[in-house]
Scaffold this motif. Structure first.
Motif, PDB file in Angstrom:
ATOM      1  N   GLY A 153       1.018  -6.278  -0.275  1.00  0.00           N
ATOM      2  CA  GLY A 153       0.506  -5.854  -1.572  1.00  0.00           C
ATOM      3  C   GLY A 153      -0.317  -4.592  -1.483  1.00  0.00           C
TER       4      GLY A 153
ATOM      5  N   GLY B 154       0.827  -1.197   0.000  1.00  0.00           N
ATOM      6  CA  GLY B 154       0.000   0.000   0.000  1.00  0.00           C
ATOM      7  C   GLY B 154       0.862   1.248   0.000  1.00  0.00           C
ATOM      8  N   THR B 155       1.972   1.184   0.722  1.00  0.00           N
ATOM      9  CA  THR B 155       2.890   2.320   0.778  1.00  0.00           C
ATOM     10  C   THR B 155       3.465   2.625  -0.604  1.00  0.00           C
ATOM     11  OG1 THR B 155       3.451   1.644   3.029  1.00  0.00           O
ATOM     12  CG2 THR B 155       4.915   3.216   1.986  1.00  0.00           C
TER      13      THR B 155
ATOM     14  N   PHE C 107      -2.268   5.696   9.990  1.00  0.00           N
ATOM     15  CA  PHE C 107      -1.037   4.922   9.943  1.00  0.00           C
ATOM     16  C   PHE C 107       0.013   5.765   9.201  1.00  0.00           C
ATOM     17  CE2 PHE C 107       1.544   1.621   7.687  1.00  0.00           C
ATOM     18  CZ  PHE C 107       2.242   1.218   8.807  1.00  0.00           C
TER      19      PHE C 107
ATOM     20  N   VAL D  28      -7.807  10.032   4.412  1.00  0.00           N
ATOM     21  CA  VAL D  28      -7.621   8.666   4.905  1.00  0.00           C
ATOM     22  C   VAL D  28      -8.962   8.166   5.446  1.00  0.00           C
ATOM     23  CG1 VAL D  28      -6.307   7.161   6.441  1.00  0.00           C
ATOM     24  CG2 VAL D  28      -5.273   9.292   5.617  1.00  0.00           C
TER      25      VAL D  28
ATOM     26  N   CYS E 150      -6.762   2.264   2.187  1.00  0.00           N
ATOM     27  CA  CYS E 150      -6.078   1.032   2.588  1.00  0.00           C
ATOM     28  C   CYS E 150      -6.830   0.244   3.653  1.00  0.00           C
ATOM     29  CB  CYS E 150      -4.673   1.365   3.089  1.00  0.00           C
ATOM     30  SG  CYS E 150      -3.572   1.889   1.762  1.00  0.00           S
ATOM     31  N   GLU E 151      -7.667   0.930   4.431  1.00  0.00           N
ATOM     32  CA  GLU E 151      -8.425   0.240   5.476  1.00  0.00           C
ATOM     33  C   GLU E 151      -9.901   0.150   5.105  1.00  0.00           C
ATOM     34  OE1 GLU E 151      -7.663   2.155   9.251  1.00  0.00           O
ATOM     35  OE2 GLU E 151      -5.496   1.970   9.024  1.00  0.00           O
TER      36      GLU E 151
ATOM     37  N   ALA F 148       2.179   5.607   6.999  1.00  0.00           N
ATOM     38  CA  ALA F 148       2.432   5.559   5.546  1.00  0.00           C
ATOM     39  C   ALA F 148       1.710   6.666   4.785  1.00  0.00           C
ATOM     40  CB  ALA F 148       2.023   4.197   4.988  1.00  0.00           C
ATOM     41  N   SER F 149       0.532   7.088   5.271  1.00  0.00           N
ATOM     42  CA  SER F 149      -0.237   8.094   4.521  1.00  0.00           C
ATOM     43  C   SER F 149       0.456   9.456   4.535  1.00  0.00           C
ATOM     44  CB  SER F 149      -1.668   8.199   5.055  1.00  0.00           C
ATOM     45  OG  SER F 149      -1.672   8.585   6.415  1.00  0.00           O
TER      46      SER F 149
ATOM     47  N   TYR G 191      -1.813  -5.993   3.415  1.00  0.00           N
ATOM     48  CA  TYR G 191      -1.053  -6.586   4.520  1.00  0.00           C
ATOM     49  C   TYR G 191      -1.977  -7.597   5.231  1.00  0.00           C
ATOM     50  CZ  TYR G 191       2.158  -6.703   8.486  1.00  0.00           C
ATOM     51  OH  TYR G 191       3.043  -7.116   9.444  1.00  0.00           O
TER      52      TYR G 191
ATOM     53  N   LYS H 186      -5.335  -6.648   6.947  1.00  0.00           N
ATOM     54  CA  LYS H 186      -6.392  -5.928   6.233  1.00  0.00           C
ATOM     55  C   LYS H 186      -7.562  -6.869   5.939  1.00  0.00           C
ATOM     56  CE  LYS H 186      -3.375  -2.520   5.692  1.00  0.00           C
ATOM     57  NZ  LYS H 186      -3.375  -1.176   6.202  1.00  0.00           N
TER      58      LYS H 186
HETATM   59  C1  LIG Z   1      -2.130  -0.444   5.825  1.00  0.00           C
HETATM   60  C2  LIG Z   1      -2.152   0.994   5.511  1.00  0.00           C
HETATM   61  C3  LIG Z   1      -1.342   1.541   4.509  1.00  0.00           C
HETATM   62  C4  LIG Z   1      -0.382   0.749   3.645  1.00  0.00           C
HETATM   63  O1  LIG Z   1       0.340  -0.175   4.294  1.00  0.00           O
HETATM   64  P1  LIG Z   1       1.286  -1.277   3.649  1.00  0.00           P
HETATM   65  O2  LIG Z   1       1.706  -2.019   4.860  1.00  0.00           O
HETATM   66  O3  LIG Z   1       2.391  -0.559   2.977  1.00  0.00           O
HETATM   67  O4  LIG Z   1       0.528  -2.108   2.677  1.00  0.00           O
HETATM   68  C5  LIG Z   1      -1.467   2.889   4.258  1.00  0.00           C
HETATM   69  N1  LIG Z   1      -2.330   3.659   4.939  1.00  0.00           N
HETATM   70  C6  LIG Z   1      -3.120   3.163   5.909  1.00  0.00           C
HETATM   71  C7  LIG Z   1      -4.080   4.080   6.592  1.00  0.00           C
HETATM   72  C8  LIG Z   1      -3.041   1.812   6.238  1.00  0.00           C
HETATM   73  O5  LIG Z   1      -3.810   1.328   7.220  1.00  0.00           O
END
Ligand SMILES: *Cc1c(COP(=O)(O)O)cnc(C)c1O
Length: 375
Positions: free
Chosen positions: A188, A55-56, A81, A126, A154-155, A83-84, A178, A181
């Motif tokens: 992925g 997702g990242t 999370f 998000v 992603c969620e 990554a966003s 992940y 999820k």
């Molecule tokens: C899980 C998630 C991601 C991406 O995560 P990866 O572990 O890279 O797949 C991005 N944003 C949010 C809010 C998430 O929960």
């Protein structure tokens, strides 16, 4: 007792497809990758879907395809999370945080306009916990100020607002797979868009900047290796075939938790309520305490009893990296901070059974009673 926080739901179909890939010898760019992307396009009724290795990675590519660059500003939520926001830092972009609404836990759309400056280029929303942001209002603001929209969904696979699915409003949207999820490929992600230019650029960027003409040795732009293998895609294809079953089991499990909490005489906790006209897609099951002391007390009790529970999510602006880079202080985004202090994700997965849920709630009740006595 040993009840995990999350658990993937893998069936015989996943195994069959993975073995099929292994037997075929085509471990990357095979038929399962195409099939997985097609399933996504069809499910969301979008023109294009591009699978990635996380997702990242998909978020990073989303940022790049919108042409966002160094010193641009993007409005986003601190209650998420990491990554966003990190996907912005990769490109030297400044995440400008706007606080969330305490009850819905998603970005407070009413506070977005006051954060816009001449450097603002996009809004990265998000859909945290599978709750859909106020996309009507966010689209109105984006149109008024000529901003792009990235949806971090992603969620939120299968979440809806007024019957429209998460991931179908933005210029580009991203999903993740992940193992915790709703559906998984091990690792992925997926980028979706209706824009042909964004699609073509995303396809090239995930594959070392190659042209789409399949010329393996020519690189047109600075790309990455963000490809998803066919082994992983095979798991995804099977999971997508079972998606409606998976989502309805999760819905049932969430409903049962809510019933247990409503019918018990537990005082002092609440759960996530859907925004008006929203359907939550349940990713985790967060409960909210009145204060951090109670949350921490119950969390410790649960973990000692063999029931995994974690505080989802710490506010991004107070992570050491973000404090160092942007000098954020506690008290800047009070709703986000309050949620970070008071939330607890309790065991939640597609196959969780009622007995396990009974045990979890009974332990929470026991811990809260002890807490009341101790205070
Ligand atoms: C899980 C998630 C991601 C991406 O995560 P990866 O572990 O890279 O797949 C991005 N944003 C949010 C809010 C998430 O929960």
């Amino acid at each position: 007792m040993n009840i995990p926080l999350s658990k993937p739901y893998i069936g015989s179909l996943e195994k069959e497809y993975v073995l099929d890939v292994l037997a075929s010898g085509q471990l990357s760019f095979g038929k399962y990758l195409k099939e997985f992307e097609n399933q996504f396009r069809e499910y969301l009724n979008m023109k294009y879907a591009v699978a990635m290795n996380s997702g990242t990675s998909a978020l990073h590519i989303a940022v790049k395809t919108l042409g966002l660059k160094k010193d641009d500003e993007v409005i986003t939520s601190p209650y998420s999370f990491i990554a966003s926001s990190n996907c912005l830092l990769y490109e030297g972009i400044k995440p400008v945080f706007v606080d969330v609404d305490f009850h819905s836990t998603v970005i407070d759309a009413e506070k977005i306009e006051e954060a816009i400056t001449e450097k603002t280029k996009a809004i990265l929303v998000v859909h945290i916990f599978g709750q859909v942001c106020d996309m009507d209002e966010i689209c109105r603001i984006a149109a008024k100020y000529n901003l792009k929209i990235i949806e971090d969904a992603c969620e939120a696979i299968g979440a809806e607002r007024n019957g429209k699915k998460a991931g179908t409003w933005g210029d580009v949207a991203v999903f993740a797979f992940y193992p915790n999820k709703q559906i998984t490929t091990g690792e992925g992600g997926m980028l979706v868009t209706n824009d042909t230019r964004i699609f073509e650029e995303a396809m090239s960027l995930r594959n070392q900047g190659r042209a789409l003409t399949n010329d393996w040795l020519t690189h047109e732009r600075l790309g990455f290796n963000y490809r998803l293998s066919d082994i992983q895609a095979a798991v995804g294809v099977a999971q997508m075939k079972r998606l409606s079953d998976i989502l309805s089991r999760r819905e049932q499990a969430a409903t049962y938790y809510k019933e247990l909490i409503n019918h018990s005489n537990i005082k002092g906790i609440d759960y996530l309520h859907p925004l008006h006209s929203c359907k939550i897609s349940w990713f985790v099951f967060p409960i909210f305490f009145h204060n951090k002391t109670a949350r921490d007390y119950v969390m410790k009790h649960l973990n000692e009893a063999g029931i995994q529970a974690k505080p989802y999510f710490p506010s991004i602006h107070l992570q050491p990296l973000y404090k160092k880079l942007f000098h954020h202080k506690a008290g800047s985004f009070t709703n986000s901070e309050r949620l970070s202090d008071c939330s607890l994700a309790i065991p939640f997965y597609t196959t969780i059974d009622k007995h396990e849920q009974d045990l979890v709630i009974a332990e929470i009740q026991k811990a809260l009673e002890r807490y009341e006595h101790a205070m």
